[in-house]
Design a protein around this motif. Structure first.
Motif, PDB file in Angstrom:
ATOM      1  N   VAL A 234       4.916 -14.319   2.816  1.00 32.57           N
ATOM      2  CA  VAL A 234       3.741 -14.269   3.687  1.00 32.57           C
ATOM      3  C   VAL A 234       2.792 -13.236   3.100  1.00 32.57           C
ATOM      4  N   ALA A 246       2.085 -15.102  11.626  1.00 32.75           N
ATOM      5  CA  ALA A 246       2.481 -15.873  10.438  1.00 32.75           C
ATOM      6  C   ALA A 246       3.875 -15.526   9.939  1.00 32.75           C
ATOM      7  N   LEU A 247       4.476 -14.451  10.469  1.00 33.30           N
ATOM      8  CA  LEU A 247       5.788 -14.033   9.991  1.00 33.30           C
ATOM      9  C   LEU A 247       6.852 -15.074  10.321  1.00 33.30           C
ATOM     10  N   THR A 248       7.772 -15.265   9.394  1.00 31.87           N
ATOM     11  CA  THR A 248       8.889 -16.192   9.589  1.00 31.87           C
ATOM     12  C   THR A 248      10.193 -15.465   9.260  1.00 31.87           C
ATOM     13  N   PRO A 249      11.317 -15.906   9.836  1.00 33.47           N
ATOM     14  CA  PRO A 249      12.586 -15.225   9.563  1.00 33.47           C
ATOM     15  C   PRO A 249      12.905 -15.200   8.072  1.00 33.47           C
ATOM     16  N   CYS A 251      11.256 -13.738   5.653  1.00 30.86           N
ATOM     17  CA  CYS A 251      10.124 -13.754   4.716  1.00 30.86           C
ATOM     18  C   CYS A 251       9.941 -12.391   4.065  1.00 30.86           C
ATOM     19  N   THR A 274      11.684  -9.909  15.854  1.00 34.09           N
ATOM     20  CA  THR A 274      10.750 -11.006  16.148  1.00 34.09           C
ATOM     21  C   THR A 274       9.666 -11.141  15.090  1.00 34.09           C
ATOM     22  N   PRO A 275       9.997 -11.653  13.901  1.00 31.85           N
ATOM     23  CA  PRO A 275      11.340 -12.015  13.456  1.00 31.85           C
ATOM     24  C   PRO A 275      11.856 -10.967  12.459  1.00 31.85           C
TER      25      PRO A 275
END
Length: 700
Positions: A234, A246-249, A251, A274-275
């Motif tokens: 990201v 925009a954060l994803t697990p 990343c 989170t996350p």
């Protein structure tokens, strides 16, 4: 009978390391001495062999592993022909084969090898080695039709060249197409075909691999954080609220080093779970102030923060070209790979087809492999009350990645998630319960109060008691919400097993709760009982411990030959202590005439054939005892610790027996692997009533 297994492919990029690792795991379950041979090798370190050597404690000299490098092989083939090349490689192979029960051969990798018709070369080498072949077809980015066609063609190619094809593997196929491909390939080929889906975590680079590839400075982060997989990237340049969305697990956040707001915001999100992110990569060679880095370290301890000199665009180009690799420094990837292979390949059927030479030896590693396999065969749910303990979380990760059992972790849910995030552990769909706030607390309080009413326990008092994680976990087992419980890494033995005595209670067929240790020696597994629970059992109790221990031994693949230990052998001595053991022996024989049991007998006569031949000639047990019953806790506990330390044995336990449902205790010094083994044992205990020991032994 197959002496070697040759894992090969048809092109590069098939991810066959997953299959090679899975086959190695399968082979080491069956035999003690497994060799590795790679006919052709590139310059530089062999990552897979280093992983195999570290994981399986291989003593093989690395110089014997390789035939020759690709450059020399290409020159030899060009100058003297394929026959000379094959002859040289066959000679090298036999240097390995003569010293091992079975050899895993790692085929060529089709990457810049400059060898014509590489598939035919692999087929010929397999035939010359007398090896059975497992061809692997890569399906990444391919349609279902393409994977189907390539798999069938690969089988025809190797079969047509005279190879003994054990099985076919279609690897890295699209998850959406996996079931369709497996269904359409079923019964289409005369050998089993396993279809393994692509797993992003295997191809994702770790943060440490990214740091090495980019030459990044590590500003913050520990070894556990650097071992996290970067499952995506990201790029931060916008305002913080937009970045957080925009954060994803998993990343990796890439942002200019002067954006302290994005650094702190990303790490705060990670801390809250989170996350959970893999880490932060700062560009432009800008480093935040010491105050910001101190705050970052407190927000997310262990989470990596890296710094590189380039700007975001060239950094992104290099990042997207990186791919994670299995090696000795990525044990988590190895667990993921093994879990994937074991889930989608019929390892039991494949083991039968391999037909590796059987071995009477049972090494610690073989015993541990069999525990995981047996637990996985009929998955159960185990509750772990110490959900915030780091070792327990690491063990949970291994158990989940290997698909050994389902898990419930107890403790404050936010703390568990934060601790797991800090350790870079993905708990997946693991059940997390806080006893203090659980909706089960009221009903559990009522049930516990009813069980302990004779002790004056009221519902109000019970409401406080059941908030304790060990009581709550034990009640989950009692009520069928979990199949077993493991605790003790930070709790005393009394705190772990007292709730079991109060709630689960003794099995109707047992008069006493006792324990055994599985003592894994270099070439066999012995069962020691009782070394942890009963200080001074009487003859009646000692007989019950012997019978329970025989049943436990048989359940875990140890043929029970029971030695009732004393300082005297046979009729050579007398006294109260010897008489107790003699009486216990007769009681056990009268209750279980099918058991092989000897006593009183001294330890040396029980385990050493030469001593047994002198002291008890003709005994079915003396010299070959597998279950050793100690007369009291003092003797048993000291003996198991002495053997553990002086003989280098691995002690697995204590394993409790005699309860109606399984609860097991850990040592407070337990290592991650100890916890994994104990959870596997607990899951196996929960699989159902043990078979008659003599029946179990007769089937082995």
């Amino acid at each position: 009978m197959t002496r070697s297994v040759y894992v090969t492919g048809i092109d590069r990029g098939d991810g066959r390391q997953v299959v090679e690792l899975g086959v190695m795991e399968l082979l080491t379950r069956q035999v003690d001495r497994v060799g590795v041979f790679r006919p052709l090798v590139h310059d530089g370190p062999d990552r897979l062999f280093e992983l195999l050597r570290a994981r399986y404690r291989l003593a093989q000299d690395p110089a014997t592993v390789y035939g020759m490098d690709y450059h020399r092989a290409s020159a030899l083939q060009a100058e003297q022909g394929t026959d000379e090349l094959v002859s040289a490689l066959v000679d090298r192979f036999h240097l390995v084969a003569r010293d091992y029960d079975v050899v895993l051969v790692l085929g060529t990798d089709y990457a810049d090898t400059q060898l014509p018709d590489e598939l035919s070369l692999n087929a010929r080498l397999a035939n010359e080695f007398g090896a059975s072949v497992i061809p692997v077809v890569g399906g990444r980015g391919q349609s279902a039709e393409s994977v189907l066609a390539e798999t069938r063609n690969a089988y025809r190619a190797y079969d047509g060249l005279g190879c003994d094809v054990l099985a076919m593997v279609a690897n890295r196929v699209t998850r959406e197409d996996r079931d369709e491909i497996a269904e359409r390939l079923a019964d289409r080929l005369p050998v089993p075909t396993y279809v393994v889906p692509d797993e992003p975590a295997l191809s994702a680079p770790t943060v440490a691999q990214i740091a090495q590839a980019l030459g990044a400075k590590v500003l913050l982060g520990d070894d556990s954080g650097l071992a996290r997989d970067a499952l995506g990237f990201v790029f931060g340049g916008a305002m913080l609220p937009n970045l957080l969305g925009a954060l994803t697990p998993g990343c990796l956040v890439i942002t200019p080093g002067d954006r302290a707001d994005l650094v702190i915001g990303s790490l705060a999100a990670h801390s809250a779970g989170t996350p959970p992110i893999a880490g932060v990569l700062l560009t432009l060679d800008e480093v935040p102030s010491d105050e910001i880095l101190t705050l970052a370290a407190r927000l997310a301890p262990g989470t990596p923060v890296l710094s590189v000199s380039g700007n975001s665009f060239p950094t992104a180009e290099r990042l997207f070209s990186l791919e994670g690799k299995l090696n000795a420094a990525t044990p988590r990837k190895a667990e993921t790979a093994l879990g994937l292979f074991e889930r989608y390949a019929d390892t039991t059927g494949l083991a039968r087809r391999v037909s590796a030479p059987s071995s009477d030896r049972v090494t610690p590693m073989m015993f541990e492999h069999k525990l995981l396999e047996q637990a996985r065969s009929d998955k159960r749910r185990v509750v772990l009350p110490e959900g915030t303990e780091e070792r327990v979380l690491h063990a949970a990760e291994v158990l989940l990645r290997r698909g050994v059992c389902d898990l419930t972790l107890l403790g404050p849910v936010d703390q568990i998630r934060k601790k797991a995030a800090d350790l870079g552990i993905d708990l997946g769909d693991t059940q997390l319960i806080d006893p203090a706030t659980s909706e089960l607390r009221d009903s559990f309080a009522g049930k516990y109060a009813a069980l302990r009413a004779h002790k004056g326990v009221t519902v109000e008092l019970a409401y406080d008691v059941v908030s304790d994680v060990n009581y709550f976990g034990t009640l989950m087992v009692q009520e069928g919400l979990a199949d077993g419980m493991v605790s003790g890494s930070v709790h005393s033995t009394a705190a772990t097993i007292r709730p079991a005595f109060e709630i689960i209670k003794t099995d109707p067929e047992a008069s006493i709760v006792s324990s055994v240790f599985f003592m894994c020696l270099a070439d066999k597994v012995l069962v020691y009982g009782d070394c942890a629970v009963n200080p001074d059992p009487d003859a009646e109790q000692l007989a019950d411990i012997a019978i329970q221990s025989a049943t436990t031994a048989a359940r875990f693949g140890v043929e029970p030959r029971i030695a009732m230990l004393s300082y005297s052998t046979g009729t050579s001595g007398s006294g109260a202590d010897v008489d107790k053991v003699r009486e216990a022996t007769e009681l056990a024989r009268s209750r279980r005439a099918d058991l092989k049991i000897e006593g009183p007998i001294q330890y040396d006569a029980a385990v050493e054939p030469s001593v047994a031949a002198t002291k008890l000639p003709g005994s079915e047990v003396a010299g070959q005892a597998s279950v050793l019953i100690f007369p009291d806790l003092n003797t048993g506990n000291n003996t198991y610790k002495a053997v553990q330390r002086s003989a280098g044995a691995i002690a697995v336990g204590p394993v409790l027996q005699g309860l109606r449902k399984p609860v097991n205790d850990l040592s407070r010094g337990a290592l991650v692997q100890d916890i994994v083994n104990t959870v596997a044992i607990t899951a196996i205990q929960a699989q159902g009533p043990a078979r008659n020991p003599s029946e179990k032994a007769s089937q082995q």
